[in-house]
Design an enzyme around this catalytic site. Structure first.
Site: not given
Ligand code: UD1
Ligand code: UDP
Length: 377
Positions: A204
């Protein structure tokens, strides 16, 4: 003592739950502030339910946006809550925009910040997370480094005071939940998967999903996988695939199940029983070595180099040939598989949450939980 937690994304909920629990066990009821950076049921509420965090005090509903929109909106809303509530310390975890917003809002109100998972560095300043980590660490009074390596990163930047190596709270989370997951989750039956006969994939990161070129490379890897695979897909990736017109192509890959993101218990069970994990997630690189499952990381660098040094993780980037080479090696060479799966967990003993609470309570009792005027004296 009145601690406040600021969090907003899936990994923050998972990794802070053990710290919140440890406070509650010491009779302290923390203030819980959810920015709403993640808002879909399967990105947020499912974790609050499974980890029994039912008492969120503030839902700030910040939502998605550009980097500045999201961080700025979160800062403005967090500041209002902190001004009203005046907590003794603000805890943040990791490297998201929520973390940066929480740390900046708090320190400027002279409320000390405690950063859980401090000192991680990918040394790649093009990642939004790297900027967030560096700035959050420099805004923090108390820095909970998960490993010695993280502590050394802080030292290199001149941060030596207020640093404690406590382990990573992800170990606490895994230990507290994997037995429950094994018992309660029927995820293998639901998807018709057999233990050690499938690959678990997640990807992601902005650097992998925001360009058509890189997303195409990811799909090419998926098309070449030599085993059944399951990919619980982050909404960011799903949205980008649709935007770039790649959704149909991804959906038509044989032997690949694409599903909604899963709850923690389902995900942990899938992870523990996977033959190998392929991911660009930080938390999943950590969990796979804790669970003894080989990990191939779909990135060119990692802020978790301990996993690579321990032998449980290989960086394959988005290089199809390299990824497939390692998958074949894992399939064909038992000894190689055994070595990767047996790599020692570098993230501690699962008591990080208790240590963090113990340290904060002690600092508070001694009157040392405050914003210092200078770090370099
Ligand atoms: C964020 C973090 C990333 C982390 C991830 C965990 C930052 C800069 N990045 O990335 O480090 O690994 O969270 O999962 O903070 N969206 C939805 N529903 C949601 C949330 C997001 O549809 O509930 C979609 C939206 O299109 C949004 C995109 O995902 O624009 C990205 O979401 P965002 O919170 O900006 O960053 P993540 O990619 O989730
Ligand atoms: N995770 C989850 N369901 C999913 C994918 C990830 O519960 O479908 C959990 C995973 O076990 C881990 C955390 O989410 O504990 C990782 O989150 P993510 O990969 O979104 O963020 P990052 O660690 O890269 O910031």
């Amino acid at each position: 003592m009145r601690p406040a937690f600021v969090f907003g994304t899936r990994p923050e909920i998972i990794k802070l739950a053990p710290v919140i629990r440890a406070f509650e066990e010491r009779g302290v009821r923390p203030l819980l502030i959810h920015t709403g950076q993640h808002y879909d049921y399967e990105m947020s509420r499912v974790f609050l339910e499974e980890l029994e965090l039912d008492g969120i005090d503030y839902h700030l509903e910040v939502g998605s946006g550009t980097q500045a929109e999201q961080t700025g909106t979160a800062m403005i809303k967090i500041e209002k809550v902190l001004v009203n509530e005046k907590p003794d310390v603000v805890l943040v975890q990791g490297d998201t925009n929520t973390v940066l917003a929480g740390a900046l809002a708090a320190v400027k109100l002279r409320i000390p910040v405690a950063h859980v998972e401090a000192g991680l560095r990918s040394f790649d300043r093009t990642m939004p997370e790297e900027i967030n980590r560096i700035l959050a660490d420099h805004a923090s009074e108390v820095l909970f480094a998960p490993t010695e390596e993280a502590r050394r990163n802080l030292e290199r930047e001149g941060i030596t005071e207020g640093v404690y190596v406590v382990g990573n709270t992800i170990v606490d989370a895994v230990l507290q939940n994997s037995e429950i997951a094994e018992r309660k989750s029927d995820v293998l039956e639901r998807f018709g998967l057999k233990p050690k006969e499938y690959i678990l994939i997640t990807a992601h990161r902005a650097e992998n999903t925001d360009s058509m070129e890189n997303l195409t490379k990811l799909i090419e890897i998926l098309e070449a996988l030599p085993m059944r695979a399951i990919y619980p897909m982050h909404p960011r990736t799903r949205n980008r695939l649709k935007e770039f017109g790649l959704w149909e192509r991804a959906g038509s890959i044989k032997n690949l199940i694409i599903t909604q993101p899963l709850g923690y218990l389902d995900f942990l069970k899938l992870e523990k029983n996977a033959f190998v994990v392929m991911t660009d997630s930080g938390g999943i690189q950590e969990e796979s070595i804790i669970l003894g499952v080989p990990c191939l990381t779909l990135r060119y660098n990692t802020e978790r180099p301990e996993t690579v040094k321990a032998g449980g993780n290989v960086l394959v980037g988005l290089e199809k040939n390299r990824a497939i080479h390692y998958l074949q090696k894992l399939i064909e060479e038992r000894e190689f598989y055994r070595r990767m799966a047996g790599a020692p967990n570098p993230f501690g003993d699962g008591k990080a949450g208790e240590r963090i609470v113990e340290i904060l309570l002690k600092l508070h009792d001694r009157g040392e939980l405050r914003v210092r005027s200078s770090r370099f004296i």
